[in-house]
Motif scaffolding. Sequence first.
Motif: not given
Length: 370
Positions: A109-131
């Motif tokens: 998770r850290k490698k792909v999304f830059g973060q690894s915490k939490g169970d909900d994938p929506i916010r990290p996915v959105a932040e990756l797309i926004a980046s």
Amino acid sequence: MPSRTIRAYQSRIQDGRLTPDPSQVTVVDALSRLEKDLRKKAPLGGLFGQNEVRGVYLWGPPGRGKSILMDLFFACAPEPRKTRAHFHAFMARVHDLIGQWRKGDAKTRKKVFGQSKGDDPIRPVAELIASEARLLCFDELQVTDIADALILGRLFEALFEQNVVLAVTSNRAPDQLYLNGINRDLFVPFIDLIEEKCVVVSVSGTHDWRLDRLMGDKVWFSPSDAACRAAFEALWSDLKGDQQECPAHLKVQGRDVVIERTDGGLARATFAQLCGTALGPQDYLAIAERFHTLFVEDVPVLGPANHHEARRFVTLIDALYEAGTRLVVLAEAAPGALYRKGVGAFEFERTVSRLNEMSGAEWLARERTS
């Protein structure tokens, strides 16, 4: 001074690449406004509500030039972090990223999304797309899948919080999306969000430019010699425009039916891919409902040894006919010479009749049933 979008549109009219259409003026003006807003309102570190830019939601019947105008706007948009894609391809990536989050360990998770915490994938996915992109330009927004419907509201709420700007085309008004879908009440917040964050523009012209192109040429090309193949390719290129082709994944009774070459509502496949594999009526219905135009190439002359393929071809044509899907074919022979001997050859005459009808101007001009 006119925007780059307006100047590019006027230039294409002057050199004959586009034909003047009064119904497109409102669209060009809306896209020009968005171009100017993007130029003067730079994002401030992803702070919600700061320098917010309202996007554009273009909707109207197929063939009115929405995709062409979106292509033109995307080329002119001053935002360097921008993405142009078909909506179904975007959602396929979203589902893939959600799967990576759910299946990945903390390191992955850290490698792909830059973060690894939490169970909900929506916010990290959105932040990756926004980046990756501040401006998202989509074609053919349509929602038929409950999995997409349940994700969209939360996903785009998170994207808009990151100051992502949306420019999108659709055949439906926002309040007609996912109409009569399962648990539609859970989808309604996405509609409200679209209407809040985008200026909704109806492309209300009565002229179908894509139909003009189809009716200006024959849509059955035979024999499959070099000249016919070149004409078939030219028609595909003209209708497809500048967008890059991508695969479409259709969920049919729990299976993944993949059409490798698509461009929004256009699809292209070989006879072998459609009729030489174990596809059935439900698969063909899904294809007919998903695409407004299907190009089929390399249709052979069939005989007793090909009766299974001939039966599938009959089923495919029935599905396309009932849905009003337009058909362009590159074949070895005319419809009446495709299958003269073999099981079901007599019944194939009805398919010949339908193929001849589907090549005519009156049938091409009729409204789709879905």
